[in-house]
Design an enzyme around this catalytic site. Sequence first.
Site, PDB file in Angstrom:
ATOM      1  N   ASP A 215      -5.450 -10.892  -3.743  1.00  0.00           N
ATOM      2  CA  ASP A 215      -4.014 -11.096  -3.854  1.00  0.00           C
ATOM      3  C   ASP A 215      -3.718 -12.592  -3.854  1.00  0.00           C
ATOM      4  O   ASP A 215      -4.369 -13.354  -3.150  1.00  0.00           O
ATOM      5  CB  ASP A 215      -3.269 -10.421  -2.706  1.00  0.00           C
ATOM      6  CG  ASP A 215      -1.771 -10.439  -2.928  1.00  0.00           C
ATOM      7  OD1 ASP A 215      -1.315  -9.756  -3.867  1.00  0.00           O
ATOM      8  OD2 ASP A 215      -1.061 -11.157  -2.212  1.00  0.00           O
ATOM      9  N   GLU A 315      -3.838  -7.565  -9.275  1.00  0.00           N
ATOM     10  CA  GLU A 315      -2.571  -6.977  -9.650  1.00  0.00           C
ATOM     11  C   GLU A 315      -2.377  -7.122 -11.158  1.00  0.00           C
ATOM     12  O   GLU A 315      -2.936  -8.034 -11.755  1.00  0.00           O
ATOM     13  CB  GLU A 315      -1.513  -7.799  -8.903  1.00  0.00           C
ATOM     14  CG  GLU A 315      -0.153  -7.248  -8.808  1.00  0.00           C
ATOM     15  CD  GLU A 315       0.740  -8.232  -8.054  1.00  0.00           C
ATOM     16  OE1 GLU A 315       1.942  -8.052  -8.105  1.00  0.00           O
ATOM     17  OE2 GLU A 315       0.219  -9.178  -7.430  1.00  0.00           O
ATOM     18  N   CYS A 373       1.191   0.927   2.525  1.00  0.00           N
ATOM     19  CA  CYS A 373       0.584   0.632   3.811  1.00  0.00           C
ATOM     20  C   CYS A 373      -0.919   0.874   3.704  1.00  0.00           C
ATOM     21  O   CYS A 373      -1.346   1.955   3.312  1.00  0.00           O
ATOM     22  CB  CYS A 373       1.186   1.524   4.895  1.00  0.00           C
ATOM     23  SG  CYS A 373       0.290   1.422   6.467  1.00  0.00           S
ATOM     24  N   CYS A 376      -1.933   3.862   6.402  1.00  0.00           N
ATOM     25  CA  CYS A 376      -1.696   5.298   6.231  1.00  0.00           C
ATOM     26  C   CYS A 376      -1.373   5.681   4.790  1.00  0.00           C
ATOM     27  O   CYS A 376      -1.333   6.860   4.464  1.00  0.00           O
ATOM     28  CB  CYS A 376      -0.573   5.761   7.158  1.00  0.00           C
ATOM     29  SG  CYS A 376       1.053   5.180   6.650  1.00  0.00           S
ATOM     30  N   CYS A 392       4.685  -1.091   8.839  1.00  0.00           N
ATOM     31  CA  CYS A 392       4.845   0.262   8.310  1.00  0.00           C
ATOM     32  C   CYS A 392       5.761   1.070   9.230  1.00  0.00           C
ATOM     33  O   CYS A 392       5.547   1.114  10.440  1.00  0.00           O
ATOM     34  CB  CYS A 392       3.482   0.938   8.197  1.00  0.00           C
ATOM     35  SG  CYS A 392       3.584   2.621   7.588  1.00  0.00           S
ATOM     36  N   CYS A 395       3.437   4.543  10.420  1.00  0.00           N
ATOM     37  CA  CYS A 395       2.374   4.540  11.421  1.00  0.00           C
ATOM     38  C   CYS A 395       2.439   3.307  12.321  1.00  0.00           C
ATOM     39  O   CYS A 395       1.644   3.162  13.230  1.00  0.00           O
ATOM     40  CB  CYS A 395       1.007   4.632  10.743  1.00  0.00           C
ATOM     41  SG  CYS A 395       0.609   3.145   9.801  1.00  0.00           S
ATOM     42  N   ASP A 402      -0.338 -10.434   2.453  1.00  0.00           N
ATOM     43  CA  ASP A 402      -1.279 -10.654   1.351  1.00  0.00           C
ATOM     44  C   ASP A 402      -2.579  -9.873   1.563  1.00  0.00           C
ATOM     45  O   ASP A 402      -3.150  -9.336   0.612  1.00  0.00           O
ATOM     46  CB  ASP A 402      -1.601 -12.143   1.203  1.00  0.00           C
ATOM     47  CG  ASP A 402      -0.348 -12.977   0.954  1.00  0.00           C
ATOM     48  OD1 ASP A 402       0.633 -12.417   0.436  1.00  0.00           O
ATOM     49  OD2 ASP A 402      -0.366 -14.178   1.276  1.00  0.00           O
TER      50      ASP A 402
HETATM   51 ZN   LIG Z   1       1.337   3.150   7.658  1.00  0.00          ZN
END
Ligand SMILES: [Zn+2]
Length: 452
Positions: A215, A315, A373, A376, A392, A395, A402
Site C-alpha cells: 500500500d 491496488e 477489516c 474479520c 472496526c 470486531c 496502510d
Molecule cells: Zn473487524
Amino acid sequence: MGERLLAYRFALDLNQSQTETALSHVGGRRFAYNQMLAVVTANLAQRHAERSYGIPPELLTPSVDRSAFGLQKLWNAYKQEWAPWWAENSKEAYADGCRRLAAALSNWHKARRGTRKGQSGFPRFASRRGRQSVTYTTGAIRVDDRRHVVLPRLGRLRAFEDTTKLLTLVETGQARISRATLAFHRGRWFVSFTVHKHVDDHAKLHRLSRPVGIDVGVKDLLVVAGPNGRELERISAPRHLAEAQRRLRALQRKADRQVGPWDPASNRHRDPSSGWRRTQARISRAHARIANLREDTLHQATTRITRAYGNIVIEDLNVRGMTTAGGSRKRGLNRALVDASFAKLARMLAYKARWAGGTLTRADRFFPSSKTCSGCGAVKIKLLLSERTFRCEHCGHGIDRDLNAAINLARYSAGTSAGVPGRDASGANRKTGLASAGGDETGTCPGRSATP
Ligand SMILES: [Zn+2]
C-alpha cells in the site's frame, strides 16, 4: 538465453556550446517534423479537393509515402531547399523527426480505421513548448568511461552520475546499446540509453513466493505485508524528502501572504508583485526537487521489493483518482504527490517484476482494500482520508490504515488470482471480484463476508 530491454538514464553536465548544439538538434528534429507534417497535410488537402471535383482515383495527385522511410527520402530530396542549414546538425535529428511523424500518422490512420483502441487525432505541429528531445539510432553512441558518454555531433559529454555499470555491461559483451535519447527535462539535460541485455532464463532469484500486498501511504512511502497479517516492510519517506516537503509548504504560505495575480478584495486580476513571482519560481524548483527525490526513493524501493518478493499485489490504479471528487487539486498537494507516486510505483513494479521473473497483480477496482477489516473481513461504508488508524465497528480491531490495506491486498491474490502473471483488473467483473475476495475472508470470520 533471451534478451531484455533496459533503459539507463544519466543526467548530463553540458557546457555552453554543448547546450547550444543539443538545442540545435532538438530544434532540427522539430523542424523536420513540422516541415514533413506540412507536406503531408498539403498532399491530403490536394487529394481531397481533387476528389471533390470528381477526378477519378487513378488521376489524383499521388499520395505521399507516410512511412518513416518515405518521409526521410522526401526530406533528403528537398532538405537543401527547405533547410539550407541542415548540415549544422547530425542527420539523426531529421531522421528522428520523420520517424516520430510517421508513428503519429500511423496512430491517426489506425484510430480512424478503428484498428487501434482509443482516440488519436491528426498530428499537430510540434511547438517549442513540447517535448524537448531527440533520439539517435545510428552513429557514435556509447559510454566512453565511468563519467562520460558519446553522442553523434555532440561528442564526449560529462555525466553527473557514475556510468560504470553500463560501461561494464557493454565492455564485457553482456549488453549492447541500440539507441540514445537526449532530452531536456525539469531543468536538466539527460541521456537515456536503450540497452539490449542478454539474460540467462535459468537464473532464479531467491525470494518469497507467497503473495505480498503493497500500500502507498501519505505518511510512509510504502507498507509491505503478507497474507498472515504480518508487516514485512515499511519504507518511510527519507528525511531529505520530508524536509523538502516542509520547505515547500512554507514557501506556499509565504506566497499566500504576498500580492498575487488575484485580488480577493475586488475579485479581479492584478499585477502580482515581484516578490510573489520570485516565490513562485522557488516553489516550482521545490516541486521539481521533491519529484526527483521521490522518484529516486521509489526506484531503490521497487528494485529491492521485486527482488525480494515474487508475487506482489497492489491496488488498482483507477481507484486512486476516483476516491475523492474534485481530483488531486481539491485533495491538496500531499495527496496529489501520493497519487503521482502511486502511478510511478505501479509502472516501476510492473517492469521490474517482469525482469525479476515475478508477477504483479492489480486488485480489482472494486476491491475495498482500505475499507475492509483485516481482522474479520467486515467492510466499512466510509473511511476518511484523515483516519490514520483503521477501527472496526464489528470486531473492535484497531490497526494502522496502510498496513490494513496491504494485508487485504496480500490476501486478494491468495483468494483470487495467485500466480496469474500480468493479470489486469480492467476487464474484471464487479461481482466476481468482490465475491472471490470476500470468499477468502469469510474463511477467517464466517458470516461477515464482503459479498454484497
Ligand atoms: Zn473487524
